[in-house]
Design a protein around this motif. Structure first.
Motif, mmCIF file in Angstrom:
data_model
loop_
_atom_site.group_PDB
_atom_site.id
_atom_site.type_symbol
_atom_site.label_atom_id
_atom_site.label_comp_id
_atom_site.label_asym_id
_atom_site.label_seq_id
_atom_site.Cartn_x
_atom_site.Cartn_y
_atom_site.Cartn_z
ATOM 1 N N GLN A 61 -6.879 -15.206 1.289
ATOM 2 C CA GLN A 61 -8.217 -15.785 1.169
ATOM 3 C C GLN A 61 -9.004 -15.658 2.473
ATOM 4 O OE1 GLN A 61 -7.267 -19.741 -0.204
ATOM 5 N NE2 GLN A 61 -7.268 -19.143 -2.357
ATOM 6 N N ILE A 62 -8.308 -15.708 3.603
ATOM 7 C CA ILE A 62 -8.991 -15.603 4.891
ATOM 8 C C ILE A 62 -9.333 -14.151 5.216
ATOM 9 C CG2 ILE A 62 -8.804 -16.011 7.378
ATOM 10 C CD1 ILE A 62 -6.847 -18.281 6.742
ATOM 11 N N LEU A 63 -8.479 -13.212 4.853
ATOM 12 C CA LEU A 63 -8.634 -11.815 5.266
ATOM 13 C C LEU A 63 -9.899 -11.158 4.734
ATOM 14 C CD1 LEU A 63 -5.005 -10.405 4.999
ATOM 15 C CD2 LEU A 63 -6.296 -10.923 7.074
ATOM 16 N N GLY A 64 -10.305 -11.558 3.545
ATOM 17 C CA GLY A 64 -11.484 -10.942 2.960
ATOM 18 C C GLY A 64 -11.212 -9.528 2.471
ATOM 19 N N ARG A 65 -12.284 -8.814 2.148
ATOM 20 C CA ARG A 65 -12.151 -7.496 1.531
ATOM 21 C C ARG A 65 -11.675 -6.421 2.506
ATOM 22 N NH1 ARG A 65 -14.282 -6.967 -3.487
ATOM 23 N NH2 ARG A 65 -15.543 -8.693 -4.297
ATOM 24 N N THR A 66 -11.915 -6.611 3.795
ATOM 25 C CA THR A 66 -11.583 -5.555 4.751
ATOM 26 C C THR A 66 -10.188 -5.703 5.342
ATOM 27 O OG1 THR A 66 -12.619 -6.813 6.546
ATOM 28 C CG2 THR A 66 -13.990 -5.203 5.374
ATOM 29 N N GLY A 67 -9.530 -6.820 5.119
ATOM 30 C CA GLY A 67 -8.196 -7.029 5.656
ATOM 31 C C GLY A 67 -7.120 -6.537 4.713
ATOM 32 N N THR A 68 -5.922 -6.363 5.249
ATOM 33 C CA THR A 68 -4.779 -5.960 4.424
ATOM 34 C C THR A 68 -3.602 -6.886 4.713
ATOM 35 O OG1 THR A 68 -3.918 -4.395 6.073
ATOM 36 C CG2 THR A 68 -5.484 -3.547 4.437
ATOM 37 N N LEU A 69 -2.823 -7.128 3.684
ATOM 38 C CA LEU A 69 -1.637 -7.964 3.806
ATOM 39 C C LEU A 69 -0.482 -7.295 3.080
ATOM 40 C CD1 LEU A 69 -0.081 -10.586 4.441
ATOM 41 C CD2 LEU A 69 -1.056 -11.563 2.344
ATOM 42 N N THR A 70 0.616 -7.109 3.783
ATOM 43 C CA THR A 70 1.854 -6.650 3.170
ATOM 44 C C THR A 70 2.812 -7.829 3.169
ATOM 45 O OG1 THR A 70 1.563 -4.391 3.974
ATOM 46 C CG2 THR A 70 3.792 -5.043 3.313
ATOM 47 N N THR A 71 3.245 -8.238 1.994
ATOM 48 C CA THR A 71 4.192 -9.336 1.911
ATOM 49 C C THR A 71 5.548 -8.777 1.494
ATOM 50 O OG1 THR A 71 4.605 -11.555 1.011
ATOM 51 C CG2 THR A 71 3.588 -9.954 -0.489
ATOM 52 N N VAL A 72 6.566 -9.140 2.264
ATOM 53 C CA VAL A 72 7.897 -8.546 2.146
ATOM 54 C C VAL A 72 8.886 -9.617 1.708
ATOM 55 C CG1 VAL A 72 9.725 -7.310 3.381
ATOM 56 C CG2 VAL A 72 7.318 -6.970 4.041
ATOM 57 N N ASP A 73 9.656 -9.321 0.681
ATOM 58 C CA ASP A 73 10.700 -10.253 0.265
ATOM 59 C C ASP A 73 11.830 -9.458 -0.384
ATOM 60 O OD1 ASP A 73 10.385 -13.636 -0.342
ATOM 61 O OD2 ASP A 73 12.155 -12.551 -1.060
ATOM 62 N N GLN A 74 13.059 -9.899 -0.162
ATOM 63 C CA GLN A 74 14.178 -9.197 -0.783
ATOM 64 C C GLN A 74 14.447 -9.698 -2.193
ATOM 65 O OE1 GLN A 74 17.750 -9.790 1.492
ATOM 66 N NE2 GLN A 74 18.248 -11.678 0.435
ATOM 67 N N GLY A 75 13.723 -10.736 -2.603
ATOM 68 C CA GLY A 75 13.893 -11.262 -3.953
ATOM 69 C C GLY A 75 12.824 -10.731 -4.895
ATOM 70 N N VAL A 76 13.218 -9.936 -5.858
ATOM 71 C CA VAL A 76 12.259 -9.406 -6.825
ATOM 72 C C VAL A 76 11.559 -10.537 -7.577
ATOM 73 C CG1 VAL A 76 12.000 -8.022 -8.918
ATOM 74 C CG2 VAL A 76 13.510 -7.228 -7.098
ATOM 75 N N ALA A 77 12.308 -11.583 -7.886
ATOM 76 C CA ALA A 77 11.726 -12.711 -8.615
ATOM 77 C C ALA A 77 10.617 -13.379 -7.807
ATOM 78 C CB ALA A 77 12.813 -13.726 -8.964
ATOM 79 N N PHE A 78 10.808 -13.484 -6.482
ATOM 80 C CA PHE A 78 9.776 -14.071 -5.638
ATOM 81 C C PHE A 78 8.534 -13.191 -5.600
ATOM 82 C CE2 PHE A 78 13.466 -16.216 -3.458
ATOM 83 C CZ PHE A 78 13.096 -17.504 -3.804
ATOM 84 N N LEU A 79 8.728 -11.887 -5.485
ATOM 85 C CA LEU A 79 7.593 -10.971 -5.454
ATOM 86 C C LEU A 79 6.819 -11.017 -6.769
ATOM 87 C CD1 LEU A 79 9.338 -7.937 -3.730
ATOM 88 C CD2 LEU A 79 7.520 -9.325 -2.721
ATOM 89 N N ASP A 80 7.537 -11.018 -7.886
ATOM 90 C CA ASP A 80 6.875 -11.081 -9.186
ATOM 91 C C ASP A 80 6.110 -12.392 -9.352
ATOM 92 O OD1 ASP A 80 7.870 -8.600 -9.825
ATOM 93 O OD2 ASP A 80 9.519 -9.352 -11.061
#
Length: 278
Positions: A61-80
């Motif tokens: 929400q803070i990054l806006g349209r020009t920012g990028t976020l990569t979120t990393v997790d080893q749990g597929v269930a968490f990512l989904d």
């Protein structure tokens, strides 16, 4: 089965999902203002461990349209789960990566790396920290919030709560977890050649009925593991479960695990961070 040295292993059951939402609710009271101070629109960020997605959502929400976020997790269930959560508010600019923090290859020139309650689930927390620090752009920030669990025993704890945490720590120690890693964050930052910008402790107080219910929920989640590991008998588990349920009903504010956050910055005029030390 004990907690294995392979990261977060508690099953993402409906019970565990509710518990993680409870935990996120009171940790967000510290995390959200922290993110608001350091995340800026247009930044390029990596989040280690999305969990149930509350911090992912706040950063996005803070990054806006020009920012990028990569979120990393080893749990597929968490990512989904997190992907579905962000589908409701917009996930443009968010990349979901299935990987362990221990083996994730950080991209270069990041503006910010963030992790909450993730380092203590790794085999070598320093290695993860050092590689994250080395990926920062000059002036970039690294923010970790990690437990200093032993500090909870400084207080008189309600019936059952002390037993729960001593079991939990013993279970984690069998898998090599680092439950007091919060105490090491400043040392990690200095060792990585970063400047400490902010550091503070936060001890959540469980006030609402929903917050206090996290204790009996946690014991239900780890009960079978305690039995298999030989750390508790079924009779002892039932007794402590009853005590935790009663304590939750009494309506008395209760302390939770103390957390420490450390914000460190890669100096603007320093040489690039070196290779991770071992």
């Amino acid at each position: 089965m004990s907690m294995q040295k392979q990261g977060y292993v508690l099953p993402l059951t409906a019970e565990e999902t509710r518990r993680l939402h409870n935990q996120a609710h009171y940790l967000d009271r510290c995390t959200d203002p922290l993110l608001a101070r350091y995340v800026r629109p247009g930044m390029h960020c990596v989040e280690l461990g999305c969990g149930v997605g509350s911090s992912t959502q706040s950063i996005r929400q803070i990054l806006g349209r020009t920012g990028t976020l990569t979120t990393v997790d080893q749990g597929v269930a968490f990512l989904d789960y997190t992907r579905q959560r962000l589908d409701q508010t917009g996930n443009d600019g968010v990349t979901f990566v299935h990987a362990s923090a221990e083996y994730y290859a950080f991209p270069a020139e990041l503006d910010l790396v963030f992790g909450r309650a993730v380092l203590h689930h790794t085999r070598d927390p320093w290695d993860v920290y050092a590689r994250a620090a080395a990926a920062l752009e000059r002036g970039g920030f690294i923010i970790f919030q990690e437990p200093a669990m032993s500090a909870i025993f400084r207080h008189a704890l309600p019936r059952g709560v002390e037993s729960l945490w001593r079991w939990y720590i013993a279970l984690g120690e069998q898998g090599g977890f680092h439950f007091d890693i919060g105490d090491d964050l400043a040392r990690f930052a200095t060792r990585a050649g970063l400047e400490i910008v902010e550091m503070a402790g936060y001890e959540p107080i469980l006030v609402s009925d929903e917050d206090r219910s996290v204790y009996p929920k946690l014991l239900r989640v780890i009960g079978d593991q305690l039995l298999v590991a030989g750390l508790a008998s079924r009779e002892a588990l039932e007794k402590v479960q009853d005590e935790l349920e009663e304590a939750a009903r009494e309506g008395i504010p209760m302390s939770y695990i103390p957390f420490i956050h450390c914000v460190a910055m890669r100096p603007l005029h320093a040489a690039p961070a070196g290779e991770p030390a071992h």
